[in-house]
Scaffold this active site. Sequence first.
Site, PDB file in Angstrom:
ATOM      1  N   ASP A  28      37.453  36.184  39.164  1.00 14.87           N
ATOM      2  CA  ASP A  28      38.358  37.249  39.299  1.00 14.87           C
ATOM      3  C   ASP A  28      39.558  36.972  38.497  1.00 14.87           C
ATOM      4  O   ASP A  28      39.788  37.617  37.599  1.00 14.87           O
ATOM      5  CB  ASP A  28      38.609  37.833  40.529  1.00 14.87           C
ATOM      6  N   VAL A  30      39.472  35.171  35.919  1.00 17.54           N
ATOM      7  CA  VAL A  30      38.932  34.843  34.709  1.00 17.54           C
ATOM      8  C   VAL A  30      38.637  36.060  34.016  1.00 17.54           C
ATOM      9  O   VAL A  30      39.060  36.443  32.866  1.00 17.54           O
ATOM     10  CB  VAL A  30      37.668  34.353  34.507  1.00 17.54           C
ATOM     11  N   THR A  31      38.548  37.265  34.838  1.00 19.86           N
ATOM     12  CA  THR A  31      38.385  38.595  34.325  1.00 19.86           C
ATOM     13  C   THR A  31      39.669  39.201  34.024  1.00 19.86           C
ATOM     14  O   THR A  31      39.849  39.660  33.018  1.00 19.86           O
ATOM     15  CB  THR A  31      37.780  39.240  35.441  1.00 19.86           C
ATOM     16  N   ASP A  65      34.228  38.120  29.598  1.00 20.53           N
ATOM     17  CA  ASP A  65      33.641  39.277  30.209  1.00 20.53           C
ATOM     18  C   ASP A  65      32.091  38.739  30.673  1.00 20.53           C
ATOM     19  O   ASP A  65      31.744  39.493  31.575  1.00 20.53           O
ATOM     20  CB  ASP A  65      33.362  40.396  29.298  1.00 20.53           C
ATOM     21  N   ASP A  68      32.728  35.317  33.708  1.00 19.65           N
ATOM     22  CA  ASP A  68      33.031  35.514  35.016  1.00 19.65           C
ATOM     23  C   ASP A  68      31.931  35.845  35.775  1.00 19.65           C
ATOM     24  O   ASP A  68      31.875  35.500  37.031  1.00 19.65           O
ATOM     25  CB  ASP A  68      33.974  36.745  35.023  1.00 19.65           C
ATOM     26  N   GLY A  69      30.867  36.773  35.315  1.00 23.47           N
ATOM     27  CA  GLY A  69      29.734  37.059  35.961  1.00 23.47           C
ATOM     28  C   GLY A  69      28.866  35.750  36.150  1.00 23.47           C
ATOM     29  O   GLY A  69      28.350  35.686  37.329  1.00 23.47           O
ATOM     30  N   ASP A  86      35.345  43.911  37.263  1.00 24.70           N
ATOM     31  CA  ASP A  86      35.001  43.845  36.032  1.00 24.70           C
ATOM     32  C   ASP A  86      34.663  44.988  35.037  1.00 24.70           C
ATOM     33  O   ASP A  86      34.976  45.059  33.869  1.00 24.70           O
ATOM     34  CB  ASP A  86      33.570  42.924  35.936  1.00 24.70           C
ATOM     35  N   ASP A  90      37.152  46.176  31.792  1.00 27.09           N
ATOM     36  CA  ASP A  90      36.250  46.347  30.698  1.00 27.09           C
ATOM     37  C   ASP A  90      36.984  47.561  30.020  1.00 27.09           C
ATOM     38  O   ASP A  90      36.979  47.623  28.959  1.00 27.09           O
ATOM     39  CB  ASP A  90      34.795  46.377  30.930  1.00 27.09           C
TER      40      ASP A  90
END
Length: 200
Positions: A28, A30-31, A65, A68-69, A86, A90
């Site tokens: 989160d 990083v997002t 983007d 993080d996933g 996320d 975006d």
Amino acid sequence: MLERFRAGASRLLTPIALFLNRHGVSPDLVTAVGTAVVMLAALICYPMGWLWQGSLVIAVFVLADMIDGLMAKLSGTASKWGAFLDSSLDRLGDGAIFGGLLLYFAYERDAPIWAGITLAALVMGQLTSYVRARAESLGFEANGGLAARADRILIGLLATFLEGLGVPWTLEIAMTFLAVAGLVTVAQRSRSVYRQAKAP
């Protein structure tokens, strides 16, 4: 179009995701940081006419983007909250990129027509994402189309970078294409949902 390359990009970014996981960095975070940097770069650099500089910074942090996933998947912490965050951020990042370009045309170039076309590209891009989200909330699929999010971002950043290097008309052509492609993509996804809804 570019979604087919996501698997290859994931393999390249996996070492970075593993490194961040080992050091206790939250997906989160990083997002949020990635989105914040993208917004700052777009809304500061583009209106000032620093096109190639802003595009380089944004291109690096747009990778967050995907990272993080990957981090959430590799650490087993993937959640609906993370997916929601996320997707929501975006939209902020995308809006900042095209909003920054709109301001560039409006103030740096004094070109209201191109600012309007950029606004159309922004609106159609956001609508493309909304159509998919709304369709999925109703149990349908609305993927693909002429210009998915990855396509829009790549085309926009590449054109802006080239414009910053002095290649003429690249940004104008790109914004026109994205406005039209966005409309086509919305129509394609809407037709797909219509067919699914009417199927016996």
